[in-house]
Structure formats: structure tokens, C-alpha cells
Design an enzyme around this catalytic site. Sequence first.
Site, mmCIF file in Angstrom:
data_model
loop_
_atom_site.group_PDB
_atom_site.id
_atom_site.type_symbol
_atom_site.label_atom_id
_atom_site.label_comp_id
_atom_site.label_asym_id
_atom_site.label_seq_id
_atom_site.Cartn_x
_atom_site.Cartn_y
_atom_site.Cartn_z
ATOM 1 N N ASP A 163 -4.385 3.610 2.679
ATOM 2 C CA ASP A 163 -5.815 3.277 2.796
ATOM 3 C C ASP A 163 -6.042 1.807 3.164
ATOM 4 O O ASP A 163 -7.176 1.348 3.241
ATOM 5 C CB ASP A 163 -6.566 3.640 1.503
ATOM 6 C CG ASP A 163 -6.145 2.790 0.313
ATOM 7 O OD1 ASP A 163 -5.234 1.941 0.462
ATOM 8 O OD2 ASP A 163 -6.711 2.973 -0.783
ATOM 9 N N ASP A 216 0.856 -1.184 0.000
ATOM 10 C CA ASP A 216 0.000 0.000 0.000
ATOM 11 C C ASP A 216 0.897 1.241 0.000
ATOM 12 O O ASP A 216 1.829 1.327 0.803
ATOM 13 C CB ASP A 216 -0.875 -0.040 1.277
ATOM 14 C CG ASP A 216 -1.778 1.176 1.394
ATOM 15 O OD1 ASP A 216 -1.962 1.880 0.392
ATOM 16 O OD2 ASP A 216 -2.307 1.404 2.510
ATOM 17 N N ASP A 255 -8.563 -16.247 -16.820
ATOM 18 C CA ASP A 255 -9.350 -16.824 -15.733
ATOM 19 C C ASP A 255 -10.355 -17.861 -16.249
ATOM 20 O O ASP A 255 -11.082 -17.602 -17.213
ATOM 21 C CB ASP A 255 -10.109 -15.672 -15.051
ATOM 22 C CG ASP A 255 -10.733 -16.069 -13.743
ATOM 23 O OD1 ASP A 255 -9.993 -16.500 -12.855
ATOM 24 O OD2 ASP A 255 -11.969 -15.929 -13.613
ATOM 25 N N HIS A 262 -3.211 -17.347 -5.467
ATOM 26 C CA HIS A 262 -4.154 -16.629 -4.608
ATOM 27 C C HIS A 262 -5.389 -17.460 -4.249
ATOM 28 O O HIS A 262 -6.223 -16.996 -3.481
ATOM 29 C CB HIS A 262 -4.583 -15.350 -5.313
ATOM 30 C CG HIS A 262 -5.339 -15.644 -6.571
ATOM 31 N ND1 HIS A 262 -4.745 -16.214 -7.677
ATOM 32 C CD2 HIS A 262 -6.642 -15.503 -6.887
ATOM 33 C CE1 HIS A 262 -5.651 -16.404 -8.607
ATOM 34 N NE2 HIS A 262 -6.817 -15.983 -8.163
ATOM 35 N N ASP A 263 -5.534 -18.648 -4.838
ATOM 36 C CA ASP A 263 -6.688 -19.503 -4.537
ATOM 37 C C ASP A 263 -6.305 -20.693 -3.664
ATOM 38 O O ASP A 263 -7.153 -21.559 -3.396
ATOM 39 C CB ASP A 263 -7.292 -20.067 -5.830
ATOM 40 C CG ASP A 263 -7.938 -18.998 -6.680
ATOM 41 O OD1 ASP A 263 -8.429 -18.004 -6.115
ATOM 42 O OD2 ASP A 263 -7.937 -19.154 -7.918
ATOM 43 N N ASN A 284 -0.567 4.536 -0.116
ATOM 44 C CA ASN A 284 -1.262 5.756 0.322
ATOM 45 C C ASN A 284 -2.016 5.596 1.639
ATOM 46 O O ASN A 284 -2.851 6.427 1.989
ATOM 47 C CB ASN A 284 -2.208 6.256 -0.777
ATOM 48 C CG ASN A 284 -3.303 5.235 -1.075
ATOM 49 O OD1 ASN A 284 -3.347 4.164 -0.466
ATOM 50 N ND2 ASN A 284 -4.184 5.561 -2.000
ATOM 51 N N GLU A 338 -6.188 -20.505 -17.128
ATOM 52 C CA GLU A 338 -6.555 -21.279 -15.941
ATOM 53 C C GLU A 338 -7.526 -22.367 -16.407
ATOM 54 O O GLU A 338 -8.526 -22.063 -17.062
ATOM 55 C CB GLU A 338 -7.208 -20.384 -14.883
ATOM 56 C CG GLU A 338 -7.358 -21.118 -13.566
ATOM 57 C CD GLU A 338 -8.395 -20.508 -12.635
ATOM 58 O OE1 GLU A 338 -8.354 -20.800 -11.443
ATOM 59 O OE2 GLU A 338 -9.264 -19.753 -13.117
ATOM 60 N N ASP A 380 -1.621 -1.184 -3.850
ATOM 61 C CA ASP A 380 -1.941 -0.398 -5.051
ATOM 62 C C ASP A 380 -0.797 -0.444 -6.054
ATOM 63 O O ASP A 380 0.280 -0.994 -5.772
ATOM 64 C CB ASP A 380 -2.319 1.036 -4.663
ATOM 65 C CG ASP A 380 -1.312 1.665 -3.714
ATOM 66 O OD1 ASP A 380 -0.108 1.506 -3.968
ATOM 67 O OD2 ASP A 380 -1.739 2.286 -2.706
HETATM 68 C C1 GLC Z 1 -10.540 -18.184 -10.744
HETATM 69 C C2 GLC Z 1 -9.792 -17.205 -9.879
HETATM 70 C C3 GLC Z 1 -10.499 -17.093 -8.578
HETATM 71 C C4 GLC Z 1 -11.889 -16.571 -8.845
HETATM 72 C C5 GLC Z 1 -12.626 -17.405 -9.889
HETATM 73 C C6 GLC Z 1 -13.812 -16.679 -10.435
HETATM 74 O O1 GLC Z 1 -10.549 -19.463 -10.229
HETATM 75 O O2 GLC Z 1 -8.451 -17.591 -9.753
HETATM 76 O O3 GLC Z 1 -9.826 -16.279 -7.661
HETATM 77 O O4 GLC Z 1 -12.633 -16.559 -7.662
HETATM 78 O O5 GLC Z 1 -11.817 -17.720 -10.983
HETATM 79 O O6 GLC Z 1 -13.393 -15.630 -11.246
#
Ligand code: GLC
Length: 562
Positions: free
Chosen positions: A29, A25, A199, A330-331, A27, A256, A33
Site C-alpha cells: 500500500d 512495506d 515526545d 526523523h526530525d 502489503n 525528548e 508497516d
Molecule cells: C517531536 C517529534 C516530532 C513532532 C513533534 C510534535 O519533536 O519528534 O516529529 O513533530 O514532537 O509531536
Amino acid sequence: MSKKTNTEWWKKSVVYQVYPKSFQDSNGDGYGDLNGIRQRLPYLKELGIDVIWLNPIYASPQVDNGYDISDYRMIEPTFGTMEDFDALLAEAHAMGLKIILDLVVNHTSDQHKWFLEAKKSKDNPYHDYYIWKDEVPNNWGSSFGGSTWEYVPEVGQYYLHLFAKEQPDLNWDNPKVRQEVYDILRFWLDKGIDGFRMDVITLISKDPAYPDGPVIQNKAYGSYYAGCATGPHVHEYLQEMNREVLSKYDIMTVGEAPHTSADQAMDYTGADRGELNMVFHFDHMHLDYDENGKYARNRVKLTDLKKVFTEWDEKMRACGGWNSLYWSNHDQARAVTRFGDESPEYRVISAKMLGTALHMLQGTPYIYEGEEIGMTNAFFDKIEDYRDVEALDIFKDFTGRKGFSAKDTLELLRLKSRDNSRTPMQWSTEKNAGFTDGEPWIAVNENYKTINAEAAVKDPESVFFYYKKLVQLRHEMPVITDGVYKLLDADNEKVYTYLRKSEDETLLVICNFTKETIDYPVGDFVNADQGTLLISNYDDAPQQYADAIELKPYGAYVYEIK
Ligand code: GLC
């Protein structure tokens, strides 16, 4: 603007995934960013990576942390402005770093202007941008709870949403939708970005029969995969996208690919297919599932893991495709917690071992932010700490319909929730780990005082420096990109051993996935005593090996055989 021919630079690259909301971050908040990312470019340069993948940075109500996009040509205001993005891209390029963006076009946000129009009336020109049914046609359950079908009284119809109800699915069978998507691609590619992570791209084409799906993992609804994964037109649409847009730029694409087998992936990535460069598969992510699916206590069996990596290597090689290599994103839970050993004794050593096992494979490795300093799961102990739409739904479903106790459910979330990887990047021992001066949108992991980047870059024994070396070796040694992979000692439940072989070079990779010390009869598998140590996570690893080698706990050893 990029060149026309694809020079396949991505085959020699290492990608670093930045989750913008949690990286830095600038700024105060409490949200990461773009300017924060820009400030941290020297850190990424120091690590030596080639490409940065940014999770979605577009305007979004943030129901699913940016995977619900309301304007594809605008930067999410909490992340900054288009000027900030242009400055980030220019500075990254000036430093020799590439940037790829996340393309989320299976669905939009319900606040996107197309959807706001579409739900006004059946005659609206945007109505057919989405998928509508007069009656609920099947038993599908959405990824984040409830049915995939949501009723809109204004039109008297249900629309499809595979994810949250705020994420309506686009109708890819409508050629106008496809042209809109291609325009979005051109908009960003003409700015000079270096590619896309796409995605859930394997889900864009739906089976017009909308068949019921099997009820699996004790879920309340049927699985939508039967009618969405690798649907009837997905290859046609990707080929069209490639012909009209992607092939005109020197970029990389990684799709993905949920619910996609290695055989199916050959059609997405094969050299003569004209679709994608590579996909993220989930086969190794599914190995620790149980009857309730992802939220399980199981640990992955090493022999299963080897089977998956080996099958994908073979199939990608056979079709002239390419692999993507990852432990986490991130999942997913944090790599060292899930596949290694996060105890203070073994955290660093096992993180390095995991890095070795993955980075010596053929494919493009992806490092998820914080993995390079061995960040661990969050260990939140109350549901109020969680932010993720999936975690909140699981808590409700497991403690309600499934009858789990809150305590047990929290334990499962602590192991597997997506929020484990979404806590702020740990930069230093300062307040909020140096992530923000304000109130972070999600709590910082309490272990930041010991696990942080500042400490890592000062310590030559850190995971950071080990990863840096792995990246460097990939850049220096063609065998890591090109060499043929061969699995050895396939049935060993504790040790992962393989060769990488090119015409004039051979690497032998040995990784101990346990905390035991193992007397390993390497001579049984390779007849070579001229191996010279290339890299190990133990300083006192033998420089040469004979018929046997003592593998230390989580020891990783790469020998160059001349
Ligand atoms: C993918 C993304 C995930 C998201 C999903 C719906 O699996 O990596 O974070 O929630 O798609 O877009």
C-alpha cells in the site's frame, strides 16, 4: 512482565530508530508497516543493535506522521493490527532485541475522543483535559505556523496547540489526565515493551501566567518556550509518573528535551531524581542555525561541537545521569550530509568517521535508520515532493512573509527538511529500493541504486560493517561504557581528539573532520607510544603510532593504550 528493579541494561545498549512509515512495506500500500519491520529483524540482528525505537505506531490521522494520536491503544491501520504488534514484539524478544515505543502525551490528535468531547461544551467532563482561554493570552506561535491558539465557536474559547492545530495540548495540571497517561503506559508496559521515548516531554507543564515569548529567528510570532519548557510542575509530574509506573518495570526512558540546557537536564536524569534515564538534547542540533533558525546554510564548527559534547559529558557524569548520543533522527537532516561529506569520494569514509566520533563517547548511541548504510539527504527539487507539515509551512512562510525566492527556500529545505530522513529505507536495487511494490507515500531517494542495504551487507568495507564493529566493541569493552571522557586539543578546528579512561584501560580517539590530510602531532597531547590500533576507517592506518600520525581525509583512529 518485566522485573521490578532497573538493571540499567540501557547503559550498554545501542538503539536503532525505525521510522515505521518508511522502513518496509509488506502489503504494497506504499506505507511501511509492522509486518515489514518483522521481516527485517534479521537485518537488525546482524547489525548487532540491542534496542529498536519505533516512532508512533498508534491510530492517527497522520497530520504530523503519527505524532497526532487519536487512539493510544490501537495500532494505526496502515501499519497493521494489535496482533501484528504482538507478533513483532514476541519475535524481537525471541531474537534478543528490545522494543521501545514513542509516548506522545504533550498533545493528542484533535480526533481523539477526549478532544471531540472537550470541544462540545465547557461542562463536558473532558473539557478540562485540554487548555482553554477565553481570550488569546499571548503572542505564541505554533511550531508548524500560525498562532498556538485556535478558536472553537461551540465553546467560545481558544485551545492551546504548540504544534499543528490538529494537535491540541493536554492539560497536565488535571490529575485525571495524568492518570489516563499512566494507564496508557501500563497498557503497553504490561504487554512487555522495554521502555519509551517521550515526545517533547519537557513541555508538558505550562506557566500559568502564559507570558509573551521573545520573537526570535525572524518568526511571525513569539516563542512559546518561555512559558512551556521546564515549566513549574514538570519535575513533580515526572516523579509521579516514575513512582506510580516507570519504577515498577525494568525499562529505559529517554525524554525528548527541546530547549533544555545541560544544567536543566541534570534535574531530569540525575541518579537520585527518580525521573528519566536520559534525554535527547538539541544543543548540537542548533549549532548550524542562523538568524532564520534551523533553515540555514551554515555548517557546524567543530570547536562548538566539542564544547557541547564535553559539557554534556561533564554534567551527566556529575549528576549520575546518562547521555544519549545521536547525529540524526526523523526530525533532522541525514548525518552524512549535515556533519560529514556526501560526495561519492568521501561519503563512506566520512560516515564511518562520524560513527566513530559518536560511538566512542559515553552514553547510549542511537542509529537512525539508513545511517548505517550512509544514506544521504533526499535532494527533492520541487515543493510537491515534500510531505512534512513543517516543510510545507516553511515554504509558505519563507516565500511569502520572509520574501525568499522559491529557489532559495527549496535549497534550504534540501539541507534541513525533516523529509530528508523520512524517505524510504533503501534495501536493494529493486523497484522503489525494495521498500514497496506499490506507490511509496514519499519518493525514494534516487541514489538507491548505489546506496542500499543489500550492497552494504555484501561489502566488508561498507558503513554497515563498520557500524557493526562499533556496536560490537561497545559490547566487548567496558571502557566504552564506563571510561571517563577527557577532551584533548580542544581548540583544533579540524580534529576531534579525546580519551576514554578506566582503571585498567585507556582509549585514544582521533577523528579528522575535514578532507585534508593532516600531520597530527599526537605526542603533544598524549605521552604514550604503546597505542595499538583498535579500529580505523582506513585499512592502512598505523597499527602503532609514534609522536605524529598522518590523518587521512575524514580519518578516524581509535588506539588502545595499555
Ligand atoms: C517531536 C517529534 C516530532 C513532532 C513533534 C510534535 O519533536 O519528534 O516529529 O513533530 O514532537 O509531536
